[in-house]
Design an enzyme around this catalytic site. Structure first.
Site, PDB file in Angstrom:
ATOM      1  N   ASP A  31       0.939  -1.183  -0.077  1.00 42.47           N
ATOM      2  CA  ASP A  31       0.074  -0.080   0.008  1.00 42.47           C
ATOM      3  C   ASP A  31       0.875   1.297   0.078  1.00 42.47           C
ATOM      4  OD1 ASP A  31       0.788  -0.789   2.525  1.00 42.47           O
ATOM      5  OD2 ASP A  31      -1.175  -0.711   3.395  1.00 42.47           O
ATOM      6  N   GLU A  51      -5.805   3.026   3.712  1.00 44.83           N
ATOM      7  CA  GLU A  51      -6.464   3.561   4.616  1.00 44.83           C
ATOM      8  C   GLU A  51      -7.842   4.102   4.600  1.00 44.83           C
ATOM      9  OE1 GLU A  51      -5.051   3.561   7.577  1.00 44.83           O
ATOM     10  OE2 GLU A  51      -2.822   3.395   7.020  1.00 44.83           O
TER      11      GLU A  51
END
Length: 387
Positions: free
Chosen positions: A75, A134
């Site tokens: 990520d 997130e």
């Protein structure tokens, strides 16, 4: 085992740490990743962009004698946190910080990629630099955009998440569920405002919202198997403007978390029923939004996880540990519902600070062990005679 030296990995990580960007806005981060990968000058490497998710980046390395494609995901987004570390390479973007360690994740991925850009792998490798972990469930967005098709479809997927509570460089995971699935709760109560002295002429949204807060606390206590566990947390409560005015509206935000998708769905249904009941009981309008997106439980697949544990426990250069599941949420869970694979923790040795802390300061000594462990496992996996 990386084409990068430890000092080069640290330099890459520090640069990434200075340019954090929020979900779906990772343009500078993506450009830097492409620059680093292009500089490897690898002839068996191909890029792929995803128009529907512009900050996503996929990189494919063609194998010499492939019988599978192994995916590795990292990520790339950051958090709306103002950094308070005082580091000389602190965030240069006001109010944004890699407070969850995604700069560590990206650096390890680049180290692994660099190795196989210098030593051509036997199997195909797919590196997925994923935006919006997130928030905004970037993994699901890219999957839904059709990115993982044809030569770009992995047969199995792997990834890591840093853990400041574990020693720097330690690899840790478990069979079965590693992280919980999550669902966002957003609920608004609309009544009628009025003077505090005349409650009979108003309809107090705070009273209704408070009843909702108390009732949802029974969901886990009386509906979830205590052996499995679950969480319903309401983290915000906004209502009213002054003490002598009855509030006509109230808004709450929270989260549902559980290790099994079936439990999450049951908890979602209980929240809906409680909201409906509170609305009827207190004669208020209730607007409820439950958003799961791609944040499903991170369920490690049996075959791939056993192969990984077997390798990590036998490799002399790897410090491996088995850990219990955590209520941490991770949208890699969605991809593991589509492709078999495994996620692990990488210890980064900062026990004084938790993930998402403004003072989080991972130990960079974790970088090379993380790269070494993944290069070793992926190489061993390529030598296996079966998937």
């Amino acid at each position: 085992m990386s084409a990068f030296t430890e000092s080069e990995l640290i330099q890459i990580r520090r640069h990434l740490h200075q340019i954090p960007e929020l979900a779906l806005h990772e343009t500078q981060t993506q450009a830097y990743l492409e620059q680093v990968i292009n500089d490897l000058n690898c002839s068996w490497l191909t890029f792929k962009h995803v128009p529907a998710v512009p900050t996503a980046l996929l990189v494919r390395l063609q194998g010499t004698a492939p019988n599978r494609t192994m995916g590795y995901r990292t990520d790339i987004d950051a958090l709306p946190v103002t950094e308070e570390t005082g580091l000389p390479f602190a965030s240069q973007h006001a109010g944004v910080m890699h407070a969850c360690g995604h700069d560590i994740h990206m650096t390890v991925a680049l180290g692994v990629l660099a190795h196989f850009a210098s030593v051509q792998p036997r199997d195909n490798l797919l590196f997925f630099f994923q935006p919006a972990e997130e928030a905004e469930y970037g993994g699901k967005r890219v999957f839904d955009a059709g990115a993982f098709t044809g030569d770009w479809r992995p047969d199995e997927f792997y990834g890591l998440h840093d853990d400041p509570q574990l020693p720097a460089g330690q690899i840790a995971t478990r069979m079965g569920t590693l992280f919980a699935g999550t669902t966002e709760i957003h609920v608004t109560f609309t009544g009628k405002s009025g003077h505090a002295a005349f409650p009979q002429k108003a309809n107090d949204a705070i009273v209704a919202a408070a009843a909702f807060v108390m009732q949802v606390q029974t969901i886990v206590a009386r509906n979830v198997d205590p052996v499995r566990g679950g969480v319903v947390t309401l983290g915000t409560f906004h209502a009213g403007t002054i003490g002598n005015v009855i509030a006509g509206s109230a808004h709450l935000d929270g989260t549902i978390r559980a290790f099994r998708q079936s439990d999450i769905e049951m908890m979602q249904q209980r929240v809906r029923r409680i909201a409906e009941g509170v609305g009827a009981t207190y004669d208020v309008q209730v607007t409820l939004k439950l958003i799961q997106g791609g944040y499903m439980p991170v369920e490690n697949a049996p075959a791939q996880t056993q192969a990984l544990i077997d390798y990590m426990t036998q490799a002399p250069e790897v410090d491996f540990a088995t850990v219990p599941p955590a209520m941490t949420g991770e949208d890699f869970g969605f991809l593991l519902q589509q492709f078999p694979g495994t996620m692990v923790w990488l210890g980064v040795g900062d026990p004084a600070h938790s993930l998402h802390s403004a003072q989080l300061n991972p130990d960079e000594a974790a970088l090379m062990p993380g790269v070494t462990a993944w290069v070793g496992f992926l190489t061993a996996r390529m030598e296996a005679t079966h998937v």
